[in-house]
Enzyme design. Structure first.
Site, PDB file in Angstrom:
ATOM      1  N   ASP A  30       0.852  -1.196   0.000  1.00  0.00           N
ATOM      2  CA  ASP A  30       0.000   0.000   0.000  1.00  0.00           C
ATOM      3  C   ASP A  30       0.890   1.248   0.000  1.00  0.00           C
ATOM      4  O   ASP A  30       1.515   1.555   1.010  1.00  0.00           O
ATOM      5  CB  ASP A  30      -0.879  -0.073   1.259  1.00  0.00           C
ATOM      6  CG  ASP A  30      -1.616   1.224   1.555  1.00  0.00           C
ATOM      7  OD1 ASP A  30      -1.819   2.024   0.622  1.00  0.00           O
ATOM      8  OD2 ASP A  30      -1.996   1.411   2.731  1.00  0.00           O
ATOM      9  N   ASP A 211     -10.815 -15.260 -16.109  1.00  0.00           N
ATOM     10  CA  ASP A 211     -11.654 -15.643 -14.978  1.00  0.00           C
ATOM     11  C   ASP A 211     -12.869 -16.447 -15.461  1.00  0.00           C
ATOM     12  O   ASP A 211     -13.501 -16.081 -16.457  1.00  0.00           O
ATOM     13  CB  ASP A 211     -12.123 -14.350 -14.279  1.00  0.00           C
ATOM     14  CG  ASP A 211     -12.837 -14.615 -12.976  1.00  0.00           C
ATOM     15  OD1 ASP A 211     -12.214 -15.196 -12.078  1.00  0.00           O
ATOM     16  OD2 ASP A 211     -14.011 -14.222 -12.856  1.00  0.00           O
ATOM     17  N   GLU A 276      -8.800 -19.947 -16.212  1.00  0.00           N
ATOM     18  CA  GLU A 276      -9.269 -20.514 -14.951  1.00  0.00           C
ATOM     19  C   GLU A 276     -10.511 -21.298 -15.327  1.00  0.00           C
ATOM     20  O   GLU A 276     -11.606 -20.757 -15.420  1.00  0.00           O
ATOM     21  CB  GLU A 276      -9.613 -19.416 -13.940  1.00  0.00           C
ATOM     22  CG  GLU A 276      -9.968 -19.991 -12.584  1.00  0.00           C
ATOM     23  CD  GLU A 276     -11.252 -19.448 -11.990  1.00  0.00           C
ATOM     24  OE1 GLU A 276     -11.542 -19.781 -10.837  1.00  0.00           O
ATOM     25  OE2 GLU A 276     -11.981 -18.697 -12.653  1.00  0.00           O
TER      26      GLU A 276
HETATM   27  C1  BGC Z   1     -12.199 -15.772  -9.015  1.00  0.00           C
HETATM   28  C2  BGC Z   1     -12.894 -15.472  -7.743  1.00  0.00           C
HETATM   29  C3  BGC Z   1     -14.165 -14.725  -8.097  1.00  0.00           C
HETATM   30  C4  BGC Z   1     -15.011 -15.471  -9.123  1.00  0.00           C
HETATM   31  C5  BGC Z   1     -16.034 -14.602  -9.748  1.00  0.00           C
HETATM   32  C6  BGC Z   1     -13.162 -16.734  -9.657  1.00  0.00           C
HETATM   33  O1  BGC Z   1     -12.665 -17.483 -10.560  1.00  0.00           O
HETATM   34  O2  BGC Z   1     -10.934 -16.354  -8.841  1.00  0.00           O
HETATM   35  O3  BGC Z   1     -12.107 -14.753  -6.853  1.00  0.00           O
HETATM   36  O4  BGC Z   1     -14.930 -14.588  -6.931  1.00  0.00           O
HETATM   37  O5  BGC Z   1     -14.228 -15.969 -10.148  1.00  0.00           O
HETATM   38  O6  BGC Z   1     -15.453 -13.687 -10.625  1.00  0.00           O
END
Ligand code: BGC
Length: 545
Positions: A30, A211, A276
């Site tokens: 920070d 994501d 992911e």
């Molecule tokens: C992320 C999470 C998030 C979710 C919704 C996941 O894959 O890693 O932290 O809450 O996606 O975006």
């Protein structure tokens, strides 16, 4: 001390054997003293990452957002949230990272926007049947007055995946109600994200972490899962990665990545994307990877492996076999911002830390790309006793499960919380660090032989320099070992020295006399009956000619 050489722009395959460090932006450093990490904080601490010896950073979302889900609820994909800085801060950060030889991957959140995104506010205002609603998944409800959700889908954060709006329609949100799902069959949605990719590529990013990469396309007609929100007494979301769901891993999602790949490839320097993604089988996960789709998908099986030799062996063999099939090295990950830290998963306290250190040497000896989560190099455990009123994870309110314990700000130096997280004299941090973290700070571990930080630094230095570890595709050769002991070797070429990795997950010290000199050990080897032995819950690297 490891010094990365500045990156060369023609190294298009850098990601195949890279070590990527995940920066959870609000908890890293920070600079402005508001208790929340920011981009200038990252810039100030870049030399730490260079000296640690990683190749790249992955930054969690720093875009304009109401921060309902830690920034995974994006209101403006082309700007920086003021709590994290501004676009100039981003440009400075990435410029300095590159000059230190560090690449930068940013998080892209395409499955859903924030409910504060202008598209969603326009959709609410425009009403049922409007073009604005077409960009999201609005539906009429079931029941006599449409008072029931349109189907039985469950939000990953608990409860129905639908919320009703004032005019009676419902909208889909696989996560929080503040994260409405986009309609990826809409051409405008596709075009918008292609532009967003270009926006960040033009600013110099080296890649994207996608994501919920398996979630953008939902099965036509949005059919019921069929069992209600509980399947055999388990929540729908417990099927992630093991069962078929109409809202995940639909074949059509691959069209999106086939459109993105030429965009990535049109930029120099090996721009990449890592998905992911959760899929029912490793074979289906492998479909996200390839010359016309994404470069990588996270393999979470390694993270899910239990502290047993057989469990690791199975996961490693499967991942390596898949890598051979798709022609791309696998990814290894032990922790991230969504999972309990592995020190705690492996038993917490002294035992958990011993095992976590051993697991790090196992992971870093495997071929492929490794993702480290900030703080694992310090041996940080999960913070289990955060007061409920400080927890911010939206899933906590709906399910009682919270991911805040792995998101506590990093301890950098000093004896009092927040341990140098902010500027000198600043005592703020958005989550409190425990008193025990004084001994775990970067300053407390730097230069201390045997500390977890020095173990990671040494491991990354050796990984960079040793011919047995440098390649991304060299085979892993399993060696005979006692039950509960994992032993394998890697050799780049027949005349290069071999690297042997041994992990002792058995209940007794493991003799390791025949493997050559020890390069690095997570715990000092002992002697048993005149022979050198590796203690229980320890790993070591040896060099064999
Ligand atoms: C992320 C999470 C998030 C979710 C919704 C996941 O894959 O890693 O932290 O809450 O996606 O975006």
């Amino acid at each position: 001390m490891t010094q990365n050489t500045p990156r060369t722009t023609d190294d298009a395959t850098w990601w195949r054997s890279a070590v990527v460090y995940q920066v959870y932006v609000r908890s890293f450093a920070d600079a402005n003293g508001d208790g929340i990490g920011d981009l200038r904080g990252i810039t100030q601490r870049l030399p730490y990452l260079r000296d640690l010896g990683v190749d790249a950073l992955w930054l969690t979302p720093f875009y304009t957002s109401p921060q309902i889900d830690g920034g995974y609820d994006v209101a403006d994909y082309r700007d920086v949230d003021p709590i994290f800085g501004n676009l100039d801060d981003f440009d400075t950060m990435i410029g300095q990272a590159h000059s230190l030889g560090l690449r930068v991957i940013v998080d892209l959140v395409p499955n859903h926007t924030s409910s504060a995104h202008p598209w969603f506010t326009a959709a609410l205002a425009a009403g049922p049947g409007s073009a604005e609603r077409e960009r999201y998944l609005f539906r009429d409800g079931r029941g006599a007055d449409g008072e029931l959700p349109p189907n039985d889908w469950e939000s990953i954060f608990g409860g129905p995946a639908w919320t009703r709006v004032a005019d009676g329609q419902w909208y889909l949100h696989l996560f929080d109600p503040a994260q409405p799902d986009l309609n990826w069959r809409h051409p405008e949605v596709r075009a918008e994200f292609e532009e967003i990719l270009r926006f960040w590529l033009d600013r110099g990013v080296d890649g994207f972490r996608i994501d919920v990469a398996h979630g953008m396309i939902k099965e036509e007609g949005l059919p019921d899962v069929g069992f209600g929100m509980l399947i055999d007494g388990r929540r729908q979301s417990s099927m992630l990665g093991s069962g078929r769901l109409p809202y995940f891993d639909q074949d059509e999602v691959h069209d999106i990545y086939r459109a993105w790949r030429p965009i990535l490839d049109s930029y120099p320097g090996g721009r990449m994307a890592v998905a992911e993604a959760w899929a029912e089988t490793p074979q289906r996960l492998a479909r996200y990877i390839g010359p016309d789709e994404l470069q990588q998908a996270f393999s979470f099986d390694f993270l899910d492996a239990t502290w047993e030799a057989g469990s690791f062996r199975k996961v490693i063999d499967t991942a390596l076999a898949e890598a051979t099939i798709v022609g791309a090295p696998t990814t290894w990950v032990l922790s991230n911002h969504d999972k309990q830290r592995h020190v705690t998963r492996y038993g917490d306290g002294e035992v958990g830390l011993r095992r976590a250190r051993a697991a790090a040497l196992l992971m870093l000896a495997l071929p492929g790309c490794t993702y480290l989560y900030q703080g694992e190099e310090l041996g940080l455990p999960e913070v289990l006793d955060l007061p409920d009123e400080l927890r911010q994870d939206p899933s906590f309110l709906r399910t009682g499960e919270s991911r805040d314990g792995c998101r506590v700000p990093l301890p950098w130096e000093g004896t009092e919380p927040p341990y140098g997280f902010g500027p000198a004299g600043c005592d703020k941090s958005w989550l409190p660090a425990p008193a025990s973290w004084a001994q775990l700070s970067v300053a407390a571990q730097t230069g201390v032989a045997g500390s977890t930080l020095e173990l990671y630094r040494s491991a990354l230095r050796i990984r960079r320099a040793h011919p047995g570890l440098a390649g991304s595709d060299d085979p892993v050769r399993w060696l005979d070992a006692a039950p509960g002991v994992l032993a394998f070797s890697r050799r780049a070429t027949p005349d290069a020295p071999e690297l042997v990795c041994v992990v002792n997950i058995s209940a007794a010290p493991a003799p390791v006399g025949g493997y050559g000199p020890v390069l690095l050990a997570s715990a000092p080897p002992t002697e048993v009956d005149g022979e050198i032995a590796l203690p229980v819950d320890a790993a070591a690297w040896f060099e064999r000619e």
